[in-house]
Design an enzyme around this catalytic site. Sequence first.
Site, PDB file in Angstrom:
ATOM      1  CG  HIS A 127     -48.051  72.255 116.406  1.00 30.62           C
ATOM      2  ND1 HIS A 127     -48.446  70.966 116.731  1.00 30.62           N
ATOM      3  CD2 HIS A 127     -48.103  72.326 115.055  1.00 30.62           C
ATOM      4  CE1 HIS A 127     -48.706  70.302 115.620  1.00 30.62           C
ATOM      5  NE2 HIS A 127     -48.517  71.102 114.588  1.00 30.62           N
TER       6      HIS A 127
ATOM      7  CG  ASP B 169     -42.483  72.518 119.642  1.00 31.24           C
ATOM      8  OD1 ASP B 169     -41.664  72.161 118.757  1.00 31.24           O
ATOM      9  OD2 ASP B 169     -43.712  72.543 119.459  1.00 31.24           O
TER      10      ASP B 169
ATOM     11  CD  GLN C 253     -42.149  74.662 111.902  1.00 32.29           C
ATOM     12  OE1 GLN C 253     -41.339  74.867 110.998  1.00 32.29           O
ATOM     13  NE2 GLN C 253     -43.193  73.875 111.730  1.00 32.29           N
TER      14      GLN C 253
ATOM     15  CE  LYS D 179     -42.667  70.039 111.866  1.00 32.23           C
ATOM     16  NZ  LYS D 179     -43.822  70.093 110.981  1.00 32.23           N
TER      17      LYS D 179
ATOM     18  CB  CYS E 226     -51.626  71.881 114.228  1.00 29.42           C
ATOM     19  SG  CYS E 226     -51.932  70.612 113.021  1.00 29.42           S
TER      20      CYS E 226
HETATM   21  N1  7TS Z   1     -44.377  71.821 117.101  1.00 31.38           N
HETATM   22  C1  7TS Z   1     -44.352  72.732 116.119  1.00 31.38           C
HETATM   23  C2  7TS Z   1     -43.962  74.143 116.415  1.00 31.38           C
HETATM   24  C3  7TS Z   1     -44.695  72.335 114.829  1.00 31.38           C
HETATM   25  O1  7TS Z   1     -44.664  73.240 113.848  1.00 31.38           O
HETATM   26  C4  7TS Z   1     -45.061  70.996 114.578  1.00 31.38           C
HETATM   27  C5  7TS Z   1     -45.491  70.539 113.218  1.00 31.38           C
HETATM   28  C6  7TS Z   1     -45.033  70.092 115.634  1.00 31.38           C
HETATM   29  C7  7TS Z   1     -44.688  70.551 116.881  1.00 31.38           C
HETATM   30  C8  7TS Z   1     -45.334  68.657 115.446  1.00 31.38           C
HETATM   31  O2  7TS Z   1     -44.342  68.029 114.716  1.00 31.38           O
HETATM   32  P1  7TS Z   1     -44.497  66.525 114.228  1.00 31.38           P
HETATM   33  O3  7TS Z   1     -43.325  66.311 113.340  1.00 31.38           O
HETATM   34  O4  7TS Z   1     -44.469  65.685 115.442  1.00 31.38           O
HETATM   35  O5  7TS Z   1     -45.803  66.444 113.515  1.00 31.38           O
HETATM   36  N2  7TS Z   1     -45.980  71.565 112.411  1.00 31.38           N
HETATM   37  C9  7TS Z   1     -46.644  71.410 111.253  1.00 31.38           C
HETATM   38  C10 7TS Z   1     -47.068  72.493 110.493  1.00 31.38           C
HETATM   39  O6  7TS Z   1     -46.874  73.656 110.784  1.00 31.38           O
HETATM   40  N3  7TS Z   1     -47.700  72.038 109.407  1.00 31.38           N
HETATM   41  O7  7TS Z   1     -47.701  70.702 109.427  1.00 31.38           O
HETATM   42  C11 7TS Z   1     -47.053  70.299 110.575  1.00 31.38           C
END
Ligand code: 7TS
Length: 422
Positions: free
Chosen positions: A139, A216, A219, A242, A380
Amino acid sequence: MSTARDVLNGVDRERSIRFPVEKIRQDFPLLANAVHGKPLAYLDNAATSQKPLAVIEAEELFYRRDCSNIHRGVHELSERATRWYEDARTKVQQFLNARESREIIFVRGTTEAINLVASTFGRKQVGAGDEVLITAMEHHSNIVPWQILCEEKGARLRVAPINDRGEIVFEEYERLLSPRTRLAALVHVSNVLGTINPVREMVEAAHRRNVPVLLDGAQAAPHLKVDVQALDCEFYAFSGHKLYGPTGVGVLYGKAGLLDAMPPYQGGGDMIRSVTFEKTIYNTLPYKFEAGTPNIAGAIGLGAAVDYVNGIGLDNIAAYEGELLAYGTRVVGGISGVRIIGTAREKAGVISFVIEGIHPHDVGTVLDQEGIAVRTGHHCAQPLMERFKIPAATRASLAFYNTTREIDVLAAGIRKAKELLG
Ligand code: 7TS
């Protein structure tokens, strides 16, 4: 003769006895809403998940009964708030099986957790000519912080390639772990492909070359059991929102020895032991990394989310979501002209796809009119789109409250999009 659908419906009936999805859905008030006059089919869980009443009510109770700042007041409310906030930290510690609660840093989310490591550990450890290793399925939030760091330091970002199924090419990953590698920053589960990376083996390979690893887990944490001691990673990051918790709160786990040796991230209140104009002594872990008033209600909500998820059990969640994924892959992948992006052998509940001759944004718009929430675009992960030579994709991402009925609705929506736009 029974059709594949009959068989699967049979599986569904059996499963609904084993996994009480309809009962669970009642815990999530938002799921009962209609969108554009249609029952909502919420299939955008990788972006953010919906919240159970337990989470909504914990936050509400904090604001109604205990709202106060933490770690400072001697008054009753402040003590209650502090206890609640620190209890949430302990819950997260147990959730990740971290050795100590001071290894759990509350941050804004995965993005901030990674930026924290890049600007503290990274700034200290990465120099000119050094390397940071990532994978081709990251990401943006696990790419850009390292690019910024590498640019500042004259270091090099290396990228481990993936195969056409969306799996890491392990030999290439191992080859790229060089004597100059200062950190491997790796996604546990891909938000686009759903690939579950063999992170235990990847950490082992990195450690054989004395390379520390950040995982990371944005997910992964909501969908499979994470044990940071078994993984032996140096850092692990995830987002509360999430994991059925509130937005604006997340977690960085770090091994205590490393966190202790790292310079602070931000300066301010709570992260100090004493301040004079000449010198500041920093606070101990975890407070050293939690400058300023944190997201108290958010952490409390996250604690409630952890309890909720534990109540169902991550093993049950993973098993049920695995069945949903298998069903969805058959039903969606069986529609002519649909190509699923990401066919790893180890996969979490993400179904990204493209439809021949139709732009994903148009698909998303048709699906929206049917009450189906999916994400379209590059998710992203622009370099990953390039790897698969597609400009964008449509993504259905699953949670334990989804049903095979919702997947059928999705499949019908895709057929309608094909009729209207194909
Ligand atoms: N890493 C992964 C693998 C992600 O899927 C996401 C967010 C992030 C980092 C960032 O997370 P945040 O909570 O700091 O924003 N992924 C997504 C997505 O797949 N669609 O919207 C956000």
